[in-house]
Motif scaffolding. Structure first.
Motif, PDB file in Angstrom:
ATOM      1  N   LYS A  49       0.895  -1.175   0.000  1.00 64.42           N
ATOM      2  CA  LYS A  49       0.000   0.000   0.000  1.00 64.42           C
ATOM      3  C   LYS A  49       0.917   1.204   0.000  1.00 64.42           C
ATOM      4  N   ARG A  50       0.785   2.006  -1.046  1.00 65.34           N
ATOM      5  CA  ARG A  50       1.689   3.139  -1.209  1.00 65.34           C
ATOM      6  C   ARG A  50       0.940   4.442  -0.963  1.00 65.34           C
ATOM      7  N   PHE A  51       1.616   5.365  -0.329  1.00 62.70           N
ATOM      8  CA  PHE A  51       1.038   6.682  -0.071  1.00 62.70           C
ATOM      9  C   PHE A  51       2.085   7.753  -0.315  1.00 62.70           C
ATOM     10  N   VAL A  52       1.568   8.965  -0.597  1.00 62.63           N
ATOM     11  CA  VAL A  52       2.476  10.097  -0.756  1.00 62.63           C
ATOM     12  C   VAL A  52       1.920  11.259   0.059  1.00 62.63           C
ATOM     13  N   TRP A  53       2.801  12.031   0.636  1.00 62.26           N
ATOM     14  CA  TRP A  53       2.408  13.225   1.364  1.00 62.26           C
ATOM     15  C   TRP A  53       3.394  14.334   1.066  1.00 62.26           C
ATOM     16  N   MET A  54       2.860  15.521   0.920  1.00 64.72           N
ATOM     17  CA  MET A  54       3.717  16.701   0.795  1.00 64.72           C
ATOM     18  C   MET A  54       3.161  17.777   1.713  1.00 64.72           C
ATOM     19  N   PRO A  55       4.018  18.666   2.183  1.00 66.17           N
ATOM     20  CA  PRO A  55       3.484  19.744   3.015  1.00 66.17           C
ATOM     21  C   PRO A  55       2.618  20.663   2.151  1.00 66.17           C
ATOM     22  N   ASN A  56       1.778  21.407   2.822  1.00 68.67           N
ATOM     23  CA  ASN A  56       0.885  22.365   2.166  1.00 68.67           C
ATOM     24  C   ASN A  56       1.606  23.231   1.156  1.00 68.67           C
ATOM     25  N   GLN A  57       0.939  23.461   0.062  1.00 67.88           N
ATOM     26  CA  GLN A  57       1.453  24.374  -0.952  1.00 67.88           C
ATOM     27  C   GLN A  57       2.665  23.815  -1.701  1.00 67.88           C
ATOM     28  N   ALA A  58       3.204  22.738  -1.237  1.00 64.99           N
ATOM     29  CA  ALA A  58       4.357  22.189  -1.974  1.00 64.99           C
ATOM     30  C   ALA A  58       3.836  21.243  -3.034  1.00 64.99           C
ATOM     31  N   GLU A  59       4.452  21.253  -4.194  1.00 65.77           N
ATOM     32  CA  GLU A  59       4.034  20.331  -5.225  1.00 65.77           C
ATOM     33  C   GLU A  59       5.231  19.868  -6.060  1.00 65.77           C
ATOM     34  N   ALA A  60       5.053  18.696  -6.654  1.00 67.94           N
ATOM     35  CA  ALA A  60       6.103  18.128  -7.508  1.00 67.94           C
ATOM     36  C   ALA A  60       5.924  18.670  -8.912  1.00 67.94           C
ATOM     37  N   THR A  61       6.999  18.586  -9.678  1.00 65.40           N
ATOM     38  CA  THR A  61       6.912  19.015 -11.070  1.00 65.40           C
ATOM     39  C   THR A  61       7.332  17.874 -11.987  1.00 65.40           C
ATOM     40  N   TYR A  62       6.761  17.874 -13.166  1.00 66.83           N
ATOM     41  CA  TYR A  62       7.036  16.860 -14.173  1.00 66.83           C
ATOM     42  C   TYR A  62       8.430  17.088 -14.769  1.00 66.83           C
ATOM     43  N   VAL A  63       9.158  15.994 -14.973  1.00 63.67           N
ATOM     44  CA  VAL A  63      10.471  16.093 -15.614  1.00 63.67           C
ATOM     45  C   VAL A  63      10.372  15.487 -17.015  1.00 63.67           C
ATOM     46  N   THR A  64      10.311  14.139 -17.066  1.00 67.03           N
ATOM     47  CA  THR A  64      10.036  13.451 -18.328  1.00 67.03           C
ATOM     48  C   THR A  64       9.150  12.257 -17.996  1.00 67.03           C
ATOM     49  N   ASP A  65       8.642  11.614 -19.032  1.00 68.38           N
ATOM     50  CA  ASP A  65       7.759  10.467 -18.816  1.00 68.38           C
ATOM     51  C   ASP A  65       8.429   9.393 -17.969  1.00 68.38           C
ATOM     52  N   ASP A  66       9.734   9.205 -18.175  1.00 67.34           N
ATOM     53  CA  ASP A  66      10.403   8.063 -17.548  1.00 67.34           C
ATOM     54  C   ASP A  66      11.306   8.455 -16.387  1.00 67.34           C
ATOM     55  N   GLU A  67      11.150   9.656 -15.881  1.00 65.60           N
ATOM     56  CA  GLU A  67      11.927  10.044 -14.699  1.00 65.60           C
ATOM     57  C   GLU A  67      11.003  10.357 -13.543  1.00 65.60           C
ATOM     58  N   VAL A  68      11.515  10.091 -12.345  1.00 67.71           N
ATOM     59  CA  VAL A  68      10.780  10.421 -11.130  1.00 67.71           C
ATOM     60  C   VAL A  68      10.491  11.933 -11.123  1.00 67.71           C
ATOM     61  N   PHE A  69       9.336  12.316 -10.639  1.00 72.41           N
ATOM     62  CA  PHE A  69       9.016  13.741 -10.525  1.00 72.41           C
ATOM     63  C   PHE A  69      10.095  14.470  -9.740  1.00 72.41           C
ATOM     64  N   ASN A  70      10.165  15.753  -9.950  1.00 72.58           N
ATOM     65  CA  ASN A  70      11.000  16.590  -9.109  1.00 72.58           C
ATOM     66  C   ASN A  70      10.160  16.933  -7.882  1.00 72.58           C
ATOM     67  N   PHE A  71      10.392  16.242  -6.800  1.00 73.39           N
ATOM     68  CA  PHE A  71       9.583  16.413  -5.600  1.00 73.39           C
ATOM     69  C   PHE A  71      10.138  17.548  -4.735  1.00 73.39           C
ATOM     70  N   PRO A  72       9.272  18.213  -4.000  1.00 75.72           N
ATOM     71  CA  PRO A  72       9.754  19.282  -3.110  1.00 75.72           C
ATOM     72  C   PRO A  72      10.324  18.693  -1.828  1.00 75.72           C
ATOM     73  N   ASN A  73      11.053  19.489  -1.089  1.00 77.76           N
ATOM     74  CA  ASN A  73      11.525  19.067   0.226  1.00 77.76           C
ATOM     75  C   ASN A  73      10.351  18.679   1.113  1.00 77.76           C
ATOM     76  N   GLU A  74      10.579  17.733   1.984  1.00 81.08           N
ATOM     77  CA  GLU A  74       9.608  17.206   2.945  1.00 81.08           C
ATOM     78  C   GLU A  74       8.565  16.307   2.289  1.00 81.08           C
ATOM     79  N   THR A  75       8.751  15.965   1.035  1.00 81.14           N
ATOM     80  CA  THR A  75       7.911  14.914   0.461  1.00 81.14           C
ATOM     81  C   THR A  75       8.193  13.624   1.206  1.00 81.14           C
TER      82      THR A  75
END
Lengths: 366, 668
Positions: free
Chosen positions: A90-116
């Motif tokens: 069971k997988r979950f993801v959490w990020m702090p408020n207002q923080a969001e990840a950005t797309y890099v490429t189809d085959d790369e992990v997102f650019n996640f913000p700190n505290e992800t």
């Protein structure tokens, strides 16, 4: 902050409703970026994590072993998952408020913000003798100061709590799967084992959350939705392209064998068999985005290391019994098996897929 | 017989149609090209073709030579490209067939076609049976008179059938007769094929307590508790198990630590030179670990100080004395994908005081080449250990031949050595003199034997035997190779040889870490005694020398880790010499016998009295751990102060007219 928001909405509603006596226009309630106005109850103090116990994070509500996420923790799933001795995840993801990840490429992990925080719970059902559920471990990957760090939580027998332990351990298990009793001496990895797979150029990274793996529908508690859109709605992802080159569900028989195998090999093997990874010095390149080239799959290529007799090629097209890759996936010998870490049992269903695929290839290795 | 004739005859009688399908109806064939059709007859009754099982059908042929021939039966023909054949060759009668041999996949390259050579005797009928284990398709085949080309080295293959598989293998003496035995292990059993005076091995199974870890990654053998029986080390992916032999040698007890170790190569070695064997295990994904022996056979786990890359990358450890200072240094062949320093090989120089310094860069051995093992030897017999680093992948450079300059540095001499033409790769690389010509060869890079031409160039002997344990399995002085399925007996070529077996008393019992020197006309050859070379297996603990056509050895010198030096003049050739530590301290020439050290024990000073001239000669005093304590010039009966020495055992060593002498004394 939220109070102002609600006030604004209310104001708009008021203004709209008072705009004209003659034309009553129904104003659609604007969708807030945060789907619900509840407070984020997750406890994540970046300067003091990792905590000693899993409950301290407050990722879950109710009984801990229900693995019921609080509102701000979002379940996610992959199109084709990693095989881990038949453990369920069971997988979950959490990020702090207002923080969001950005797309890099189809085959790369997102650019996640700190505290992800990426949360992955490993469990079995129908565990003997009581035929009950048993959660084994909860692995965390969290980002601090631009770097990913590991924390692993080992669940107690009572299933009431999980304790921080990066030293590695074993849990012998027997469970029933489709009426058959299987057993394993389940390996909970140590920190050094984590980074062996989760790295690029020895720097820790996540593996799963790439657009190619997440591009699917999920049945959420509040209905089915496209996963990437859900991430956007939840405020976890900035955006994503309309076209994503994606892996397939390895079990989907409506897809070609080639597509299913490429998807299966990506999630089970590419973390070592790709550029900058543990075994990049080998010819195999098993990331989905690279296996459109048969060479990268080892077809008609001689292995560089002698593993066992009678295996002249990594993949001998048309002949699974003479294929090094099939042999390695079909063995439990720890110096020959693939993947080297992460499994001790043979994935019977996965191996069958590989066998079918190899035998479907035209027999043309010289 | 032509196939068309067959078909015609087939119409005439049904019986004939069944020809090729049974032994009784085997078709007679001559030298030449033939074909067999779909394999649908009686199955081959016995497996003569290696490790895979027989299929359920066969096609039967027979061949009766008119003369004695060296025969080749082969399906390796261009018309069969891409095919998968298998066959057996029998002699005898249909009721009683006996294996001559057979083949499955030996055709060169990534081929599944079959080739088998054998000596066919005039008038004897040989049955050739094609087997459908892999494919029922028919193929062409050829029976030809085969003249094997002159090769640099020749192996005779004899099938054996060990029940275990994988890396659980060694060729090492287990019963104290200094003959190499074949050892293979499983979780609760050690299977030993003891070499005897005949060509029959004596099989022995010794029960062990259940091994927590098996030797899935590497296997090492040595007598670490010095009770007279070799103990075992199993290096597994999650930990290390030691198998301690009981004092009567009839059982083993397992000792496993709780620490997680992703083992790679393992070795037994006396790391701190206290006379007790320690164990070293490479860690794939963390700093290396080692187990220190307290002298009572107890091993204590340690990590750190001998290769500390945080994420490991340690694959092939080997202990040699590269700087000739009397202690064992550590070279680690390293491997890792990606852009990082982890893949760079390391040389850890033993400082002689319990510490090590990594000198990869200054020595010239810090190389990013992806390697899992290295083969160390004095390839040019100049008195210094050189190294062949075998690549297992070519992404970060290729194989390297590095010559020891004798000053702590190495020079890359790959170009022009013949090594530069090798494109195959492998994880196993070891160094032995296979043709006994006095120049050490290389066995590695994917099962090749590279013969040392004596001038730092190497020639591929064109024998392809997968890397496996090396030992002398028939005591003929030529080193053989053993796998789970075959013994490859190295055929003698007339060259002379010597084997040396060490029995330590002050030093560890196997003499691991000792430097052995052998001098004959061709020069002086050196060896370091090691336990755990290459990557996976355990090879003989006997030290082997070839001396080519030289007819005498003038001297053998054994420099023990303890500092004791044994010398033997003019030993017998073509035999195994067992040397017990300290038993050859004096030189066997009467006029040199009279050299005495007095008083002994001594407190403040000692002096030397010799029956021959020693004035002006230099002397050195060594501690029991081999550390030089005092040097000076010697004069007949002149006192040498030893006040500054702490109490203990010491060795005084002097060299006179090229002869070295050593006397042991006790400082009180």
């Amino acid at each position: 902050m939220r109070i102002i928001y609600i006030f604004l909405i209310f104001s708009v509603f008021l203004i709209a409703s008072c705009s004209s006596d003659n034309s009553y226009s129904r104003v659609e309630e604007e969708e807030p970026v945060e789907e619900n106005p509840e407070e984020d109850v997750v406890n994540f103090d970046v300067s003091s994590v990792p905590y000693q116990t899993l409950s301290e994070y407050n990722f879950y509500e109710g009984s801990l072993d229900n693995l019921e996420p609080v509102n701000s923790v979002l379940p996610y799933d992959l199109i084709t998952p990693l095989f881990t001795d038949y453990a369920k995840k069971k997988r979950f993801v959490w990020m702090p408020n207002q923080a969001e990840a950005t797309y890099v490429t189809d085959d790369e992990v997102f650019n996640f913000p700190n505290e992800t925080v990426l949360i992955k719970n490993f469990y079995y059902e129908n565990v003997l003798p009581e035929l009950e559920q048993k959660i084994i471990e909860t692995r965390l990957l969290f980002k601090r100061n631009g770097n990913w760090e590991f924390a692993n939580y080992v669940w107690n027998e009572e299933q009431t709590e999980a304790y921080l332990d990066l030293g590695g351990s074993y849990v012998p298990l027997e469970w029933e799967e489709n009426g058959i009793v299987k057993s394993t001496n389940y390996r909970i990895p140590s920190g050094n084992e984590c980074v062996t797979c989760h790295k690029t150029n020895e720097v820790p990274i996540p593996i799963g959350p790439k657009p190619q793996n997440l591009n699917r529908l999920i049945n959420y508690a509040d209905g089915q939705q496209h996963q990437l859109q859900k991430w956007v709605d939840k405020g976890f992802l900035e955006n994503f392209p309309s076209e994503i080159v994606s892996v397939k569900d390895w079990k989907d028989e409506s897809e070609s064998l080639q597509e299913r195998v490429r998807s299966y090999l990506d999630i089970n093997c590419a973390h070592c068999h790709s550029e900058n990874a543990h075994c990049s010095y080998r010819v195999l390149r098993l990331a989905y985005s690279e296996t459109n080239v048969l060479d990268h799959l080892g077809v008609c290529l001689e292995p560089e290391e002698y593993v066992a007799p009678g295996l002249p090629y990594i993949v001998m097209s048309g002949n699974h019994q003479r294929s090094n890759m099939y042999y390695r996936l079909n063995t439990e010998d720890e110096a020959s098996r693939m993947p080297l870490l992460g499994r001790t049992l043979v994935h019977q269903e996965g191996v069958q897929l590989i066998e079918q695929w190899i035998n479907s290839l035209e027999n043309n290795c010289q | 017989m032509k196939k068309i004739t067959f078909l015609i005859l087939c119409f005439l009688t049904i019986n004939f149609c069944l020809a090729q399908n049974t032994c009784e109806d085997a078709i007679e064939v001559d030298l030449g090209n033939h074909s067999y059709g779909t394999i649908d007859g009686d199955a081959a009754p016995i497996n003569c073709a290696g490790v895979f099982s027989n299929g359920d059908h066969g096609e039967w042929y027979k061949f009766t030579p008119e003369n004695d021939y060296n025969i080749r039966v082969s399906t390796d023909l261009s018309s069969n490209t891409g095919g998968d054949s298998r066959f057996h060759v029998y002699e005898g009668s249909c009721e009683n067939l006996v294996c001559i041999g057979g083949d499955d996949d030996s055709a060169p390259g990534p081929s599944l076609l079959s080739v088998f050579d054998f000596n066919a005797v005039q008038g004897v009928t040989y049955y050739i049976v094609f087997d459908n284990n892999w494919s029922s398709d028919g193929y062409d085949f050829e029976i030809s008179e085969y003249v094997a080309p002159e090769t640099l080295i020749d192996f005779n293959t004899v099938a054996i059938n060990l029940s275990t598989s994988g890396n659980t293998l060694g060729a090492v003496d287990m019963n104290g007769d200094y003959l190499d035995d074949i050892i293979s292990i499983s979780s609760d059993n050690v299977n030993i094929l003891e070499q005897t005076e005949t060509d029959v091995f004596n099989e022995r199974n010794i029960t062990t307590s259940n091994a927590q870890y098996l030797a899935s990654w590497s296997f090492a053998v040595a007598d670490f508790d010095a009770n007279g029986y070799n103990d075992l080390l199993y290096g597994a992916g999650n930990g290390v198990t030691f198998m301690k032999a009981a004092d009567d040698g009839n059982s083993f007890t397992q000792i496993s630590g709780s620490e997680y170790v992703f083992s790679q190569r393992s070795n037994f070695v006396d790391i701190n030179k206290d006379g007790h064997l320690d164990a070293f295990v490479c860690h794939d994904i963390a700093p290396n670990v080692y187990y220190m022996n307290d002298g009572s056979g107890n091993l204590t786990y340690n990590q750190g100080g001998l290769g500390d890359s945080a994420n490991g990358g340690n694959y092939g450890s080997i202990w040699i004395d590269y700087d000739n200072d009397g202690d064992s240094d550590l070279f680690i062949a390293k491997c890792r994908g990606g852009n990082n320093e982890i893949k760079i090989n390391q040389l850890h120089r033993n400082n002689g005081d319990g510490t090590f310094t990594e000198v990869g860069a200054e020595s010239g051995l810090a190389d990013p080449v992806q390697a899992w093992s290295s083969a160390w030897a004095d390839f040019d017999n100049d008195g210094f250990m050189d190294v062949f680093v075998g690549a297992n992948a070519l992404t970060d450079g290729s194989h390297k031949l590095m010559r020891n300059n004798g000053d702590g540095t190495f020079t890359d001499i790959t170009l022009g050595s013949g090594i530069d033409n090798i494109t195959s790769t492998g994880i196993e690389n070891v160094a032995y003199d296979f043709n006994n010509d006095g120049y050490v060869d290389i066995f590695g890079v994917g099962g090749k034997i590279l013969i040392n031409n004596g001038d730092l160039t190497f020639t591929d002997a064109e024998v392809n035997i997968n890397n496996n344990p090396v030992g002398d399995l028939n005591n003929d002085g030529f080193l053989d190779i053993v796998s789970n399925n075959n013994i490859y007996y190295n055929q003698p070529n007339g060259n002379n040889w010597l084997k040396v077996a060490l029995l330590g008393t002050e030093s560890n019992r196997n003499g691991i870490g000792a430097r052995i020197e052998v001098t004959s006309s061709l020069g002086t050859q050196i060896r370091d005694v090691k336990a755990g070379v290459g990557f996976r297996y355990m090879n003989s603990l006997n030290t082997h020398f070839g001396i080519g056509e030289d007819t005498e050895i003038t001297k053998i010198t054994v420099k023990w880790p303890s500092g004791i030096i044994d010398e033997i003049d003019y030993p017998s050739l073509n035999s195994t010499l067992v040397i017990e530590e300290g038993s050859f301290l004096s030189v066997n020439k009467t006029e040199y016998k009279n050299l005495s050290l007095y008083p002994n024990p001594a407190k403040n000073q000692i002096a030397i009295n010799a029956a021959f001239g020693i004035d002006g000669e230099s002397f050195e005093i060594y501690s029991i751990t081999g550390q030089k304590q005092i040097t000076g010039t010697l004069y007949q009966d002149q006192p040498i102060s030893i006040e500054q020495l702490s109490t203990g055992i010491y060795f005084l060593r002097i060299s006179v007219n090229g002869k070295s002498f050593q006397r042991k004394f006790i400082k009180e």
